[in-house]
Design a protein around this motif. Structure first.
Motif, PDB file in Angstrom:
ATOM      1  N   ARG A 200       0.878  -1.283   0.065  1.00 48.45           N
ATOM      2  CA  ARG A 200       0.021   0.067   0.001  1.00 48.45           C
ATOM      3  C   ARG A 200       1.032   1.501   0.213  1.00 48.45           C
ATOM      4  NH1 ARG A 200      -5.480   1.713   1.331  1.00 48.45           N
ATOM      5  NH2 ARG A 200      -5.242   3.836   0.780  1.00 48.45           N
ATOM      6  N   ARG A 201       2.019   1.250   0.825  1.00 49.75           N
ATOM      7  CA  ARG A 201       2.901   2.286   0.637  1.00 49.75           C
ATOM      8  C   ARG A 201       3.487   2.446  -0.685  1.00 49.75           C
ATOM      9  NH1 ARG A 201       3.842   0.572   6.159  1.00 49.75           N
ATOM     10  NH2 ARG A 201       5.489  -1.027   5.533  1.00 49.75           N
ATOM     11  N   VAL A 202       3.826   1.361  -1.234  1.00 54.06           N
ATOM     12  CA  VAL A 202       4.537   1.638  -2.500  1.00 54.06           C
ATOM     13  C   VAL A 202       3.530   1.927  -3.481  1.00 54.06           C
ATOM     14  CG1 VAL A 202       5.646   0.227  -4.551  1.00 54.06           C
ATOM     15  CG2 VAL A 202       6.167  -0.354  -2.081  1.00 54.06           C
ATOM     16  N   LEU A 203       2.403   1.713  -3.317  1.00 56.43           N
ATOM     17  CA  LEU A 203       1.035   2.042  -4.207  1.00 56.43           C
ATOM     18  C   LEU A 203       1.036   3.517  -4.161  1.00 56.43           C
ATOM     19  CD1 LEU A 203      -1.457   1.803  -6.273  1.00 56.43           C
ATOM     20  CD2 LEU A 203      -2.808   1.413  -4.071  1.00 56.43           C
ATOM     21  N   ASP A 204       1.000   3.983  -2.733  1.00 54.35           N
ATOM     22  CA  ASP A 204       1.009   5.650  -2.586  1.00 54.35           C
ATOM     23  C   ASP A 204       2.162   6.457  -3.370  1.00 54.35           C
ATOM     24  OD1 ASP A 204      -1.387   5.107  -1.179  1.00 54.35           O
ATOM     25  OD2 ASP A 204      -0.338   5.192   0.774  1.00 54.35           O
ATOM     26  N   GLN A 205       3.087   5.850  -3.304  1.00 50.97           N
ATOM     27  CA  GLN A 205       4.284   6.330  -4.003  1.00 50.97           C
ATOM     28  C   GLN A 205       4.216   6.393  -5.529  1.00 50.97           C
ATOM     29  OE1 GLN A 205       8.001   4.598  -2.904  1.00 50.97           O
ATOM     30  NE2 GLN A 205       7.365   4.415  -0.839  1.00 50.97           N
ATOM     31  N   ALA A 206       3.616   5.373  -6.070  1.00 50.81           N
ATOM     32  CA  ALA A 206       3.299   5.340  -7.400  1.00 50.81           C
ATOM     33  C   ALA A 206       2.109   6.023  -8.036  1.00 50.81           C
ATOM     34  CB  ALA A 206       3.128   3.642  -7.718  1.00 50.81           C
ATOM     35  N   LEU A 207       1.108   6.256  -7.088  1.00 48.15           N
ATOM     36  CA  LEU A 207       0.240   7.342  -7.529  1.00 48.15           C
ATOM     37  C   LEU A 207       0.746   8.660  -7.898  1.00 48.15           C
ATOM     38  CD1 LEU A 207      -2.688   5.744  -5.537  1.00 48.15           C
ATOM     39  CD2 LEU A 207      -2.590   5.675  -7.787  1.00 48.15           C
TER      40      LEU A 207
END
Length: 234
Positions: A200-207
């Motif tokens: 989820r933290r990686v996703l937030d970065q990717a967004l």
């Protein structure tokens, strides 16, 4: 421009799997009702395996469904790491009822040796796909778009006209074959399935804006050709 991503968060993985199975079943039924057939692109992984096992027990028009994979390790079917083997195991009933599965692994010592053969099989599938199911690694890869991977640029661009590209990840493990980004985006909808707080933290970065090469999942999130829904549970 960034896709207007739809986040569907669930409190636990069983609830996520159940809801997603119902959603995919609806996509299959609607596609068959509208066009007489459904074509889905599936992903490997533990959570997808649980999802497929639920789908396998559902009453669906499997004889009108075609399946393939977003990517595959360049290993034979008898290898535990084979995504195709996992799909054949978890969707055994669906396949017995007539679902068609187009695998990505072809003969050859390296992915480059089998690209033409795999392309030929993928080309028999109806497009746009009705649904593409993708996952994401903690390094921000999706399909086999690995940061720093040999062949990443080809996989993202699709230059050369083939539906697939060979990738050698910059991590230990077998080489990969993957559908290219243009082929994955030739779909009616993309579902990104993610579990765990780290992802989820990686996703937030990717967004957030940034280089696709650093977090290749951005190649799917930051586009306006296909709607993307993100399905997540802790």
């Amino acid at each position: 421009m960034p896709n207007s991503n739809d986040m569907k968060a669930h409190a636990a993985r069983p609830a996520l799997v159940s809801a997603l199975a119902d959603h995919i079943a609806g996509v299959i039924r609607q596609a068959v009702a509208a066009r007489g057939a459904a074509t889905l692109v599936l992903s490997g992984g533990t959570t997808p395996a649980d999802l497929f096992a639920v789908l396998d027990g559902m009453d669906l028009p499997w004889d009108k469904v075609s399946l393939t994979l977003s990517d595959e390790r360049w290993v034979d079917l008898d290898d535990p790491a084979s995504n195709e083997a996992m799909v054949r195991r978890t969707l055994a009933t669906a396949l017995a009822k007539g679902a068609r599965l187009v695998g990505l692994k072809s003969p050859g010592a390296a992915a480059a040796d089998g690209l033409e053969a795999t392309h030929g099989r993928v080309a028999t599938l109806d497009r746009p796909f009705d649904l593409v199911l993708l996952g994401m690694g903690e390094d921000g890869h999706t399909a086999s778009f690995f940061p720093g991977g040999e062949g990443l640029e080809q996989a993202l661009s699709g230059n050369g006209g083939l539906a697939v590209a060979g990738v050698v990840p910059a991590i230990p493990g077998p080489a990969r074959i993957t559908l290219t980004r243009p082929v994955l985006l030739d779909s009616r909808a993309i579902l990104l399935l993610i579990t765990g707080e780290t992802k989820r933290r990686v996703l937030d970065q990717a967004l957030a804006p940034g280089p696709v090469e650093v977090l290749p999942v951005r190649s799917v999130l930051h586009q306006d050709l296909v709607p993307v829904s993100i399905w997540w549970a802790p």
